[in-house]
Motif scaffolding. Structure first.
Motif, short mmCIF file in Angstrom:
data_model
loop_
_atom_site.label_atom_id
_atom_site.label_comp_id
_atom_site.label_asym_id
_atom_site.label_seq_id
_atom_site.Cartn_x
_atom_site.Cartn_y
_atom_site.Cartn_z
N TRP A 85 0.84 -1.19 0.00
CA TRP A 85 0.00 0.00 0.00
C TRP A 85 0.88 1.24 0.00
N GLN A 86 0.30 2.31 -0.45
CA GLN A 86 1.02 3.58 -0.45
C GLN A 86 1.57 3.84 0.95
N GLY A 87 2.83 4.19 1.04
CA GLY A 87 3.44 4.45 2.35
C GLY A 87 4.17 3.25 2.92
N GLN A 88 4.04 2.09 2.30
CA GLN A 88 4.69 0.89 2.84
C GLN A 88 6.01 0.55 2.14
N ALA A 89 6.37 1.32 1.13
CA ALA A 89 7.56 0.97 0.34
C ALA A 89 8.81 0.91 1.23
N ALA A 90 8.93 1.89 2.14
CA ALA A 90 10.13 1.93 2.99
C ALA A 90 10.23 0.66 3.83
N THR A 91 9.11 0.26 4.39
CA THR A 91 9.11 -0.95 5.21
C THR A 91 9.46 -2.17 4.37
N ALA A 92 8.94 -2.21 3.16
CA ALA A 92 9.24 -3.34 2.28
C ALA A 92 10.74 -3.40 2.02
N VAL A 93 11.34 -2.24 1.77
CA VAL A 93 12.78 -2.19 1.51
C VAL A 93 13.56 -2.61 2.75
N GLU A 94 13.22 -2.01 3.89
CA GLU A 94 13.95 -2.32 5.14
C GLU A 94 13.88 -3.80 5.50
N SER A 95 12.69 -4.39 5.28
CA SER A 95 12.51 -5.77 5.69
C SER A 95 12.97 -6.76 4.64
N GLY A 96 13.44 -6.25 3.51
CA GLY A 96 13.93 -7.14 2.47
C GLY A 96 12.83 -8.03 1.90
N THR A 98 10.07 -8.92 -1.16
CA THR A 98 9.98 -8.76 -2.61
C THR A 98 8.51 -8.56 -2.99
N PRO A 99 8.13 -7.36 -3.41
CA PRO A 99 6.71 -7.14 -3.70
C PRO A 99 6.33 -7.48 -5.14
N ALA A 100 5.06 -7.86 -5.31
CA ALA A 100 4.47 -7.87 -6.65
C ALA A 100 4.21 -6.42 -7.01
N LEU A 101 4.36 -6.10 -8.30
CA LEU A 101 4.16 -4.73 -8.73
C LEU A 101 3.28 -4.72 -9.99
N PHE A 102 2.31 -3.81 -10.01
CA PHE A 102 1.38 -3.78 -11.15
C PHE A 102 0.81 -2.39 -11.38
N ARG A 103 1.36 -1.38 -10.66
CA ARG A 103 0.90 0.00 -10.86
C ARG A 103 2.09 0.92 -10.97
N ILE A 104 2.00 1.89 -11.89
CA ILE A 104 3.13 2.81 -12.08
C ILE A 104 3.38 3.65 -10.84
N ASP A 105 2.31 4.08 -10.17
CA ASP A 105 2.55 4.91 -8.98
C ASP A 105 3.31 4.15 -7.90
N SER A 106 3.06 2.85 -7.77
CA SER A 106 3.84 2.11 -6.77
C SER A 106 5.28 1.92 -7.23
N SER A 139 -2.30 -6.85 -22.94
CA SER A 139 -2.44 -5.86 -24.01
C SER A 139 -1.81 -4.51 -23.64
N GLU A 140 -1.64 -4.25 -22.36
CA GLU A 140 -1.04 -2.97 -21.94
C GLU A 140 0.40 -3.13 -21.46
N LEU A 141 0.91 -4.36 -21.59
CA LEU A 141 2.19 -4.65 -20.95
C LEU A 141 3.36 -3.89 -21.58
N ARG A 142 3.37 -3.83 -22.92
CA ARG A 142 4.51 -3.19 -23.59
C ARG A 142 4.66 -1.74 -23.13
N GLU A 143 3.54 -1.03 -23.14
CA GLU A 143 3.56 0.38 -22.74
C GLU A 143 3.97 0.50 -21.26
N PHE A 144 3.40 -0.37 -20.44
CA PHE A 144 3.70 -0.33 -19.00
C PHE A 144 5.18 -0.59 -18.75
N ALA A 145 5.71 -1.60 -19.42
CA ALA A 145 7.10 -1.99 -19.20
C ALA A 145 8.06 -0.92 -19.71
N ARG A 146 7.64 -0.22 -20.77
CA ARG A 146 8.46 0.91 -21.26
C ARG A 146 8.58 1.97 -20.19
#
Ligand SMILES: *Cc1c(COP(=O)(O)O)cnc(C)c1O
Length: 373
Positions: A85-96, A98-106, A139-146
Protein backbone atom coordinates in the motif's frame (compact mmCIF):
# COMPACT_ATOMS: atom_id res chain seq x y z
CA UNK A 1 -7.67 -23.58 29.46
CA UNK A 2 -10.88 -24.08 27.53
CA UNK A 3 -10.74 -27.58 26.05
CA UNK A 4 -10.98 -26.42 22.45
CA UNK A 5 -7.93 -26.44 20.20
CA UNK A 6 -6.60 -26.88 16.69
CA UNK A 7 -3.83 -29.43 16.40
CA UNK A 8 -1.29 -28.59 13.71
CA UNK A 9 0.96 -31.34 12.42
CA UNK A 10 4.21 -29.74 11.31
CA UNK A 11 5.34 -33.20 10.16
CA UNK A 12 2.42 -33.35 7.75
CA UNK A 13 3.18 -29.81 6.59
CA UNK A 14 6.79 -30.65 5.83
CA UNK A 15 5.88 -33.90 4.12
CA UNK A 16 3.32 -32.10 1.99
CA UNK A 17 5.91 -29.50 0.97
CA UNK A 18 8.37 -32.21 -0.02
CA UNK A 19 5.71 -34.19 -1.85
CA UNK A 20 4.58 -31.18 -3.87
CA UNK A 21 8.17 -30.30 -4.67
CA UNK A 22 8.86 -33.87 -5.84
CA UNK A 23 6.00 -33.48 -8.32
CA UNK A 24 7.33 -30.27 -9.85
CA UNK A 25 9.17 -30.15 -13.13
CA UNK A 26 12.87 -30.68 -12.38
CA UNK A 27 14.56 -27.42 -11.39
CA UNK A 28 11.38 -25.64 -10.37
CA UNK A 29 11.47 -24.04 -6.93
CA UNK A 30 8.49 -24.06 -4.60
CA UNK A 31 7.02 -21.04 -2.82
CA UNK A 32 5.11 -21.96 0.35
CA UNK A 33 2.12 -19.63 0.42
CA UNK A 34 1.58 -18.76 4.08
CA UNK A 35 -0.68 -15.71 3.77
CA UNK A 36 -3.60 -15.26 6.17
CA UNK A 37 -1.65 -16.75 9.05
CA UNK A 38 -0.74 -19.76 6.90
CA UNK A 39 -4.40 -20.35 6.04
CA UNK A 40 -5.15 -20.35 9.76
CA UNK A 41 -2.35 -22.76 10.66
CA UNK A 42 0.06 -20.18 12.16
CA UNK A 43 2.44 -18.38 9.79
CA UNK A 44 5.51 -18.15 12.00
CA UNK A 45 5.41 -21.76 13.18
CA UNK A 46 4.77 -23.05 9.66
CA UNK A 47 7.53 -20.89 8.17
CA UNK A 48 10.02 -22.03 10.82
CA UNK A 49 9.18 -25.67 10.20
CA UNK A 50 9.45 -25.25 6.43
CA UNK A 51 12.71 -23.34 6.71
CA UNK A 52 14.27 -26.34 8.47
CA UNK A 53 13.68 -28.44 5.35
CA UNK A 54 15.01 -25.74 3.05
CA UNK A 55 11.82 -24.17 1.68
CA UNK A 56 12.79 -21.97 -1.26
CA UNK A 57 10.40 -19.03 -0.94
CA UNK A 58 7.54 -17.84 1.26
CA UNK A 59 4.51 -16.08 -0.14
CA UNK A 60 2.30 -13.71 1.85
CA UNK A 61 -0.49 -11.37 0.85
CA UNK A 62 0.47 -8.31 2.88
CA UNK A 63 3.62 -6.44 3.76
CA UNK A 64 2.47 -6.75 7.39
CA UNK A 65 2.57 -10.51 7.06
CA UNK A 66 6.08 -10.33 5.60
CA UNK A 67 7.26 -8.18 8.49
CA UNK A 68 5.89 -10.70 10.97
CA UNK A 69 8.05 -13.37 9.34
CA UNK A 70 11.18 -11.21 9.36
CA UNK A 71 10.63 -10.33 13.03
CA UNK A 72 10.45 -14.05 13.74
CA UNK A 73 13.83 -14.50 12.09
CA UNK A 74 12.75 -15.98 8.77
CA UNK A 75 15.55 -15.26 6.32
CA UNK A 76 14.40 -16.94 3.08
CA UNK A 77 12.97 -14.76 0.28
CA UNK A 78 9.47 -13.49 1.11
CA UNK A 79 7.19 -12.51 -1.74
CA UNK A 80 4.22 -10.17 -1.16
CA UNK A 81 1.55 -11.41 -3.56
CA UNK A 82 -0.66 -8.36 -3.15
CA UNK A 83 2.03 -5.73 -3.58
CA UNK A 84 2.15 -2.94 -1.01
CA UNK A 85 0.00 0.00 0.00
CA UNK A 86 1.02 3.58 -0.45
CA UNK A 87 3.44 4.45 2.35
CA UNK A 88 4.69 0.89 2.84
CA UNK A 89 7.56 0.97 0.34
CA UNK A 90 10.13 1.93 2.99
CA UNK A 91 9.11 -0.95 5.21
CA UNK A 92 9.24 -3.34 2.28
CA UNK A 93 12.78 -2.19 1.51
CA UNK A 94 13.95 -2.32 5.14
CA UNK A 95 12.51 -5.77 5.69
CA UNK A 96 13.93 -7.14 2.47
CA UNK A 97 10.55 -8.21 1.10
CA UNK A 98 9.98 -8.76 -2.61
CA UNK A 99 6.71 -7.14 -3.70
CA UNK A 100 4.47 -7.87 -6.65
CA UNK A 101 4.16 -4.73 -8.73
CA UNK A 102 1.38 -3.78 -11.15
CA UNK A 103 0.90 0.00 -10.86
CA UNK A 104 3.13 2.81 -12.08
CA UNK A 105 2.55 4.91 -8.98
CA UNK A 106 3.84 2.11 -6.77
CA UNK A 107 6.85 1.64 -9.05
CA UNK A 108 7.58 5.33 -8.65
CA UNK A 109 7.26 5.20 -4.88
CA UNK A 110 9.45 2.11 -4.64
CA UNK A 111 12.05 3.70 -6.90
CA UNK A 112 12.21 6.88 -4.81
CA UNK A 113 12.49 5.02 -1.51
CA UNK A 114 15.11 2.61 -2.83
CA UNK A 115 17.08 5.59 -4.18
CA UNK A 116 16.98 7.34 -0.81
CA UNK A 117 18.21 4.17 0.87
CA UNK A 118 20.99 3.85 -1.72
CA UNK A 119 19.71 0.38 -2.62
CA UNK A 120 18.40 -1.47 -5.62
CA UNK A 121 15.17 -3.29 -4.88
CA UNK A 122 13.93 -6.34 -6.74
CA UNK A 123 10.28 -6.75 -7.61
CA UNK A 124 8.16 -9.16 -9.63
CA UNK A 125 5.83 -7.75 -12.25
CA UNK A 126 2.32 -9.14 -12.06
CA UNK A 127 0.61 -9.74 -15.39
CA UNK A 128 -3.11 -10.38 -15.76
CA UNK A 129 -3.69 -13.22 -18.21
CA UNK A 130 -7.32 -13.87 -17.36
CA UNK A 131 -8.02 -13.56 -13.65
CA UNK A 132 -9.21 -9.99 -14.06
CA UNK A 133 -8.01 -9.00 -10.63
CA UNK A 134 -4.48 -7.68 -9.93
CA UNK A 135 -1.94 -7.39 -12.71
CA UNK A 136 -1.13 -5.49 -15.88
CA UNK A 137 -3.24 -6.78 -18.81
CA UNK A 138 -1.04 -8.36 -21.47
CA UNK A 139 -2.44 -5.86 -24.01
CA UNK A 140 -1.04 -2.97 -21.94
CA UNK A 141 2.19 -4.65 -20.95
CA UNK A 142 4.51 -3.19 -23.59
CA UNK A 143 3.56 0.38 -22.74
CA UNK A 144 3.70 -0.33 -19.00
CA UNK A 145 7.10 -1.99 -19.20
CA UNK A 146 8.46 0.91 -21.26
CA UNK A 147 7.48 3.32 -18.53
CA UNK A 148 9.16 1.09 -15.94
CA UNK A 149 12.49 1.67 -17.70
CA UNK A 150 12.74 5.18 -16.24
CA UNK A 151 13.01 3.77 -12.69
CA UNK A 152 16.68 3.01 -12.11
CA UNK A 153 16.62 1.93 -8.46
CA UNK A 154 14.29 -0.99 -8.89
CA UNK A 155 14.90 -4.15 -10.82
CA UNK A 156 12.44 -6.44 -12.52
CA UNK A 157 13.65 -9.78 -11.19
CA UNK A 158 10.50 -11.82 -11.74
CA UNK A 159 7.21 -12.04 -13.59
CA UNK A 160 4.08 -13.77 -12.43
CA UNK A 161 0.50 -14.39 -13.32
CA UNK A 162 -2.35 -16.13 -11.51
CA UNK A 163 -4.77 -18.79 -12.73
CA UNK A 164 -8.52 -18.31 -12.53
CA UNK A 165 -9.67 -21.83 -13.24
CA UNK A 166 -6.84 -24.32 -12.98
CA UNK A 167 -8.98 -26.73 -10.94
CA UNK A 168 -11.56 -27.20 -13.69
CA UNK A 169 -11.45 -30.50 -15.48
CA UNK A 170 -11.31 -28.95 -18.94
CA UNK A 171 -8.11 -26.99 -18.69
CA UNK A 172 -8.37 -24.99 -21.93
CA UNK A 173 -8.67 -21.69 -20.13
CA UNK A 174 -5.51 -22.36 -18.14
CA UNK A 175 -3.67 -23.42 -21.30
CA UNK A 176 -4.64 -20.06 -22.80
CA UNK A 177 -3.41 -18.26 -19.68
CA UNK A 178 -0.09 -20.09 -19.94
CA UNK A 179 0.34 -19.10 -23.59
CA UNK A 180 -0.56 -15.47 -22.82
CA UNK A 181 2.00 -15.55 -20.03
CA UNK A 182 4.58 -16.71 -22.55
CA UNK A 183 3.58 -13.80 -24.79
CA UNK A 184 4.13 -11.48 -21.83
CA UNK A 185 7.58 -12.97 -21.22
CA UNK A 186 8.50 -12.36 -24.89
CA UNK A 187 7.31 -8.75 -24.71
CA UNK A 188 9.53 -8.15 -21.70
CA UNK A 189 12.41 -9.87 -23.39
CA UNK A 190 12.00 -7.67 -26.47
CA UNK A 191 12.29 -4.61 -24.27
CA UNK A 192 15.56 -5.85 -22.83
CA UNK A 193 14.32 -7.21 -19.53
CA UNK A 194 15.63 -10.54 -18.33
CA UNK A 195 13.59 -11.47 -15.26
CA UNK A 196 14.99 -14.52 -13.50
CA UNK A 197 11.84 -15.78 -11.79
CA UNK A 198 8.81 -16.84 -13.79
CA UNK A 199 5.81 -18.14 -11.89
CA UNK A 200 2.19 -18.90 -12.59
CA UNK A 201 1.01 -22.11 -10.93
CA UNK A 202 -1.04 -22.27 -7.73
CA UNK A 203 -1.94 -25.64 -6.15
CA UNK A 204 -4.34 -26.55 -8.93
CA UNK A 205 -1.93 -25.45 -11.65
CA UNK A 206 0.92 -27.46 -10.12
CA UNK A 207 -1.30 -30.52 -10.05
CA UNK A 208 -2.94 -30.42 -13.47
CA UNK A 209 -0.69 -28.27 -15.69
CA UNK A 210 2.93 -29.33 -15.58
CA UNK A 211 3.68 -26.90 -18.42
CA UNK A 212 2.87 -24.06 -16.00
CA UNK A 213 5.62 -24.73 -13.48
CA UNK A 214 8.27 -22.46 -15.07
CA UNK A 215 11.06 -22.03 -12.48
CA UNK A 216 8.86 -21.25 -9.47
CA UNK A 217 5.42 -22.47 -8.35
CA UNK A 218 3.23 -21.24 -5.50
CA UNK A 219 1.38 -23.76 -3.35
CA UNK A 220 -1.05 -22.82 -0.61
CA UNK A 221 -4.00 -25.15 -0.11
CA UNK A 222 -2.20 -28.40 -0.93
CA UNK A 223 0.56 -27.51 1.51
CA UNK A 224 -2.07 -27.81 4.23
CA UNK A 225 -3.40 -31.05 2.79
CA UNK A 226 -6.56 -29.57 1.30
CA UNK A 227 -7.33 -31.30 -1.97
CA UNK A 228 -10.89 -32.29 -2.84
CA UNK A 229 -12.22 -28.80 -3.54
CA UNK A 230 -8.82 -27.45 -4.58
CA UNK A 231 -7.64 -29.73 -7.38
CA UNK A 232 -9.07 -30.99 -10.62
CA UNK A 233 -10.29 -34.57 -10.30
CA UNK A 234 -7.62 -35.81 -12.68
CA UNK A 235 -4.80 -36.69 -12.36
CA UNK A 236 -4.94 -38.28 -8.91
CA UNK A 237 -3.72 -35.91 -6.21
CA UNK A 238 -0.28 -36.36 -4.71
CA UNK A 239 -0.06 -38.10 -1.36
CA UNK A 240 -0.99 -35.22 0.93
CA UNK A 241 -2.22 -35.24 4.51
CA UNK A 242 -4.38 -32.68 6.31
CA UNK A 243 -2.29 -30.52 8.61
CA UNK A 244 -5.03 -29.16 10.87
CA UNK A 245 -7.50 -30.98 13.04
CA UNK A 246 -10.04 -29.30 15.31
CA UNK A 247 -10.97 -30.61 18.75
CA UNK A 248 -13.12 -29.92 21.77
CA UNK A 249 -14.58 -31.83 24.73
CA UNK A 250 -18.01 -32.48 26.15
CA UNK A 251 -18.59 -30.08 29.06
CA UNK A 252 -22.28 -30.81 29.77
CA UNK A 253 -24.34 -33.90 29.22
CA UNK A 254 -28.05 -34.35 29.86
CA UNK A 255 -30.90 -36.69 29.17
CA UNK A 256 -34.00 -34.96 27.88
CA UNK A 257 -37.47 -36.26 26.96
CA UNK A 258 -39.02 -36.41 23.54
CA UNK A 259 -40.23 -32.94 22.45
CA UNK A 260 -37.47 -30.89 24.11
CA UNK A 261 -36.43 -27.72 22.23
CA UNK A 262 -32.66 -27.16 21.91
CA UNK A 263 -30.80 -23.89 21.44
CA UNK A 264 -31.70 -20.42 20.14
CA UNK A 265 -34.94 -20.18 18.24
CA UNK A 266 -35.88 -23.74 19.30
CA UNK A 267 -34.90 -24.78 15.78
CA UNK A 268 -34.49 -28.42 16.88
CA UNK A 269 -37.02 -30.34 18.94
CA UNK A 270 -36.10 -33.84 20.04
CA UNK A 271 -38.11 -36.60 18.42
CA UNK A 272 -37.15 -39.15 21.04
CA UNK A 273 -35.75 -39.29 24.54
CA UNK A 274 -32.21 -38.04 23.88
CA UNK A 275 -28.76 -37.62 25.38
CA UNK A 276 -27.54 -34.19 24.53
CA UNK A 277 -23.94 -32.96 24.85
CA UNK A 278 -22.70 -29.38 24.91
CA UNK A 279 -19.27 -28.51 23.52
CA UNK A 280 -17.43 -25.20 24.07
CA UNK A 281 -16.92 -24.08 20.48
CA UNK A 282 -19.09 -21.76 18.43
CA UNK A 283 -19.19 -19.49 15.45
CA UNK A 284 -16.80 -17.03 17.13
CA UNK A 285 -14.24 -19.84 16.85
CA UNK A 286 -14.98 -20.42 13.19
CA UNK A 287 -17.48 -23.24 13.63
CA UNK A 288 -19.80 -21.79 11.05
CA UNK A 289 -23.40 -21.04 11.97
CA UNK A 290 -24.50 -22.63 8.71
CA UNK A 291 -23.72 -25.95 10.41
CA UNK A 292 -26.78 -25.47 12.65
CA UNK A 293 -28.86 -28.66 12.36
CA UNK A 294 -26.53 -29.48 9.48
CA UNK A 295 -23.11 -30.43 10.81
CA UNK A 296 -21.44 -33.49 12.24
CA UNK A 297 -18.72 -34.18 14.78
CA UNK A 298 -16.99 -37.35 15.99
CA UNK A 299 -17.41 -38.58 19.56
CA UNK A 300 -15.87 -41.84 20.77
CA UNK A 301 -14.98 -42.62 17.17
CA UNK A 302 -18.56 -42.27 15.95
CA UNK A 303 -20.40 -39.61 13.98
CA UNK A 304 -22.83 -37.42 15.95
CA UNK A 305 -25.13 -34.71 14.58
CA UNK A 306 -25.02 -31.04 15.53
CA UNK A 307 -28.53 -30.19 16.75
CA UNK A 308 -30.03 -26.72 17.14
CA UNK A 309 -28.22 -23.54 16.24
CA UNK A 310 -24.49 -23.18 16.58
CA UNK A 311 -24.15 -20.25 18.96
CA UNK A 312 -21.22 -17.91 19.51
CA UNK A 313 -19.39 -20.00 22.09
CA UNK A 314 -21.30 -23.26 22.38
CA UNK A 315 -22.71 -26.02 20.23
CA UNK A 316 -25.10 -28.89 21.01
CA UNK A 317 -24.60 -32.44 19.78
CA UNK A 318 -26.93 -35.46 19.88
CA UNK A 319 -25.07 -38.39 21.46
CA UNK A 320 -28.12 -40.59 22.12
CA UNK A 321 -26.60 -43.41 20.05
CA UNK A 322 -23.16 -43.11 21.64
CA UNK A 323 -23.66 -44.39 25.19
CA UNK A 324 -19.91 -44.26 25.93
CA UNK A 325 -19.94 -40.45 25.57
CA UNK A 326 -19.33 -38.75 28.91
CA UNK A 327 -18.24 -35.43 30.33
CA UNK A 328 -14.69 -34.86 29.12
CA UNK A 329 -15.01 -37.09 26.05
CA UNK A 330 -13.00 -35.63 23.19
CA UNK A 331 -14.98 -34.32 20.23
CA UNK A 332 -13.33 -34.08 16.81
CA UNK A 333 -14.84 -31.45 14.53
CA UNK A 334 -12.22 -31.76 11.78
CA UNK A 335 -9.96 -34.79 11.72
CA UNK A 336 -9.96 -38.49 12.43
CA UNK A 337 -10.99 -40.44 15.51
CA UNK A 338 -11.29 -44.21 15.45
CA UNK A 339 -12.53 -45.14 12.01
CA UNK A 340 -14.46 -41.89 11.48
CA UNK A 341 -13.15 -38.93 9.59
CA UNK A 342 -14.44 -35.41 8.88
CA UNK A 343 -12.35 -33.30 6.54
CA UNK A 344 -12.39 -29.51 6.16
CA UNK A 345 -13.74 -30.25 2.67
CA UNK A 346 -16.73 -32.11 4.18
CA UNK A 347 -17.54 -29.24 6.50
CA UNK A 348 -17.20 -26.77 3.64
CA UNK A 349 -19.44 -28.76 1.33
CA UNK A 350 -22.25 -28.77 3.88
CA UNK A 351 -22.40 -25.01 3.94
CA UNK A 352 -21.65 -24.34 0.29
CA UNK A 353 -18.14 -23.03 0.62
CA UNK A 354 -14.57 -24.26 0.13
CA UNK A 355 -12.11 -25.73 2.59
CA UNK A 356 -9.91 -22.61 2.29
CA UNK A 357 -12.63 -20.60 4.01
CA UNK A 358 -13.04 -23.17 6.78
CA UNK A 359 -9.39 -23.31 7.83
CA UNK A 360 -8.68 -19.59 7.42
CA UNK A 361 -11.81 -18.91 9.47
CA UNK A 362 -10.73 -20.84 12.58
CA UNK A 363 -10.76 -18.03 15.14
CA UNK A 364 -7.80 -16.50 16.91
CA UNK A 365 -9.11 -17.62 20.29
CA UNK A 366 -8.65 -21.26 19.31
CA UNK A 367 -5.11 -22.12 20.43
CA UNK A 368 -2.98 -23.90 17.86
CA UNK A 369 -1.12 -26.82 19.38
CA UNK A 370 1.92 -27.79 17.35
CA UNK A 371 3.47 -31.18 17.07
CA UNK A 372 7.23 -30.77 17.48
CA UNK A 373 8.81 -29.35 14.30
C1 LIG B 1 -3.25 -17.52 -2.53
C2 LIG B 1 -2.46 -17.51 -3.76
C3 LIG B 1 -1.80 -18.67 -4.20
C4 LIG B 1 -1.98 -20.03 -3.55
O1 LIG B 1 -3.17 -20.60 -4.03
P1 LIG B 1 -3.59 -22.09 -3.62
O2 LIG B 1 -4.80 -22.36 -4.43
O3 LIG B 1 -3.92 -22.02 -2.16
O4 LIG B 1 -2.44 -22.95 -3.91
C5 LIG B 1 -0.98 -18.57 -5.31
N1 LIG B 1 -0.83 -17.39 -5.96
C6 LIG B 1 -1.47 -16.26 -5.58
C7 LIG B 1 -1.28 -15.01 -6.37
C8 LIG B 1 -2.31 -16.29 -4.49
O5 LIG B 1 -2.97 -15.17 -4.13
Amino acid sequence: MRPTWAAISLEALKENYSEIKRNLTAGTQLMAVIKANAYGHGAVECARALETIGADWFGVALIEEGIELRKAGISKPVFCLGGFWQGQAATAVESGLTPALFRIDSAQELNTIAGEAGRTLDYHLKVDTGMGRLGVPVSELREFARRLQEFKNIRLDGVLTHFADADSDGGNYTARQVSDFEVALRILNDLGYSPYWKHAANSAGIHAHSDSHFNLARAGATLYGLTRDVLARRPDPFALSPVMSLHSKIIMLKSVPDGTPLGYGRSFITKRASRIATIPIGYADGLRRGLSNNGQVIVCGRIAEIVGRVSMDLTIVDVTDIPQAEIGSEVVLIGTQGSSRIMAEDMAERIGTISYEIVTGIGSRVPRIYSSP
